[in-house]
Design a protein around this motif. Sequence first.
Motif, mmCIF file in Angstrom:
data_model
loop_
_atom_site.group_PDB
_atom_site.id
_atom_site.type_symbol
_atom_site.label_atom_id
_atom_site.label_comp_id
_atom_site.label_asym_id
_atom_site.label_seq_id
_atom_site.Cartn_x
_atom_site.Cartn_y
_atom_site.Cartn_z
ATOM 1 N N GLN A 185 0.833 -1.206 0.000
ATOM 2 C CA GLN A 185 0.000 0.000 0.000
ATOM 3 C C GLN A 185 0.870 1.260 0.000
ATOM 4 O O GLN A 185 0.605 2.214 -0.716
ATOM 5 N N ILE A 186 1.912 1.250 0.810
ATOM 6 C CA ILE A 186 2.813 2.407 0.898
ATOM 7 C C ILE A 186 3.526 2.634 -0.431
ATOM 8 O O ILE A 186 3.704 3.776 -0.858
ATOM 9 N N LEU A 187 3.920 1.568 -1.090
ATOM 10 C CA LEU A 187 4.675 1.680 -2.336
ATOM 11 C C LEU A 187 3.810 2.082 -3.523
ATOM 12 O O LEU A 187 4.333 2.514 -4.551
ATOM 13 N N ASP A 188 2.496 1.971 -3.390
ATOM 14 C CA ASP A 188 1.590 2.331 -4.490
ATOM 15 C C ASP A 188 1.257 3.818 -4.402
ATOM 16 O O ASP A 188 0.164 4.219 -4.016
ATOM 17 N N VAL A 189 2.223 4.650 -4.789
ATOM 18 C CA VAL A 189 2.061 6.101 -4.658
ATOM 19 C C VAL A 189 1.032 6.656 -5.648
ATOM 20 O O VAL A 189 0.467 7.714 -5.417
ATOM 21 N N GLU A 190 0.770 5.929 -6.714
ATOM 22 C CA GLU A 190 -0.225 6.383 -7.699
ATOM 23 C C GLU A 190 -1.639 6.374 -7.135
ATOM 24 O O GLU A 190 -2.443 7.246 -7.436
ATOM 25 N N HIS A 191 -1.939 5.383 -6.313
ATOM 26 C CA HIS A 191 -3.315 5.190 -5.851
ATOM 27 C C HIS A 191 -3.541 5.495 -4.379
ATOM 28 O O HIS A 191 -4.688 5.671 -3.965
#
Length: 110
Positions: A32-38
């Motif tokens: 979740q943290i690494l998904d900066v797009e969403h």
Amino acid sequence: FESLVNIGEERQAAQGHWSPMSEENVKKALQQILDVEHNYPLCLVDNVGRNRVGIVIGCLRKLQHWNLTSILEEYRRYAGSKVRLHNEQFIELFDVDLVTIDKGRQPPWL
């Protein structure tokens, strides 16, 4: 915020039982943290006060290739009186290879 994502064992926390942070939950949190797009802006909160955010951030620091001494120093600084040896051991032994990183969408700070 457009969405709220809960990661963890709420049932056990609500019943007052201590439960260790699982590798699977840390992996989900890191994804979740690494998904900066969403998922940004992002706010991490530990609703039971057991410093699970500190564990997740410690494992994130491993992904960022921090040395273990610096990771544990940061963990201790923010954990205050809630520092727990088993949390430090979890961070130390966490296998960063469990986390899948999409190189095309990798955050610049990783």
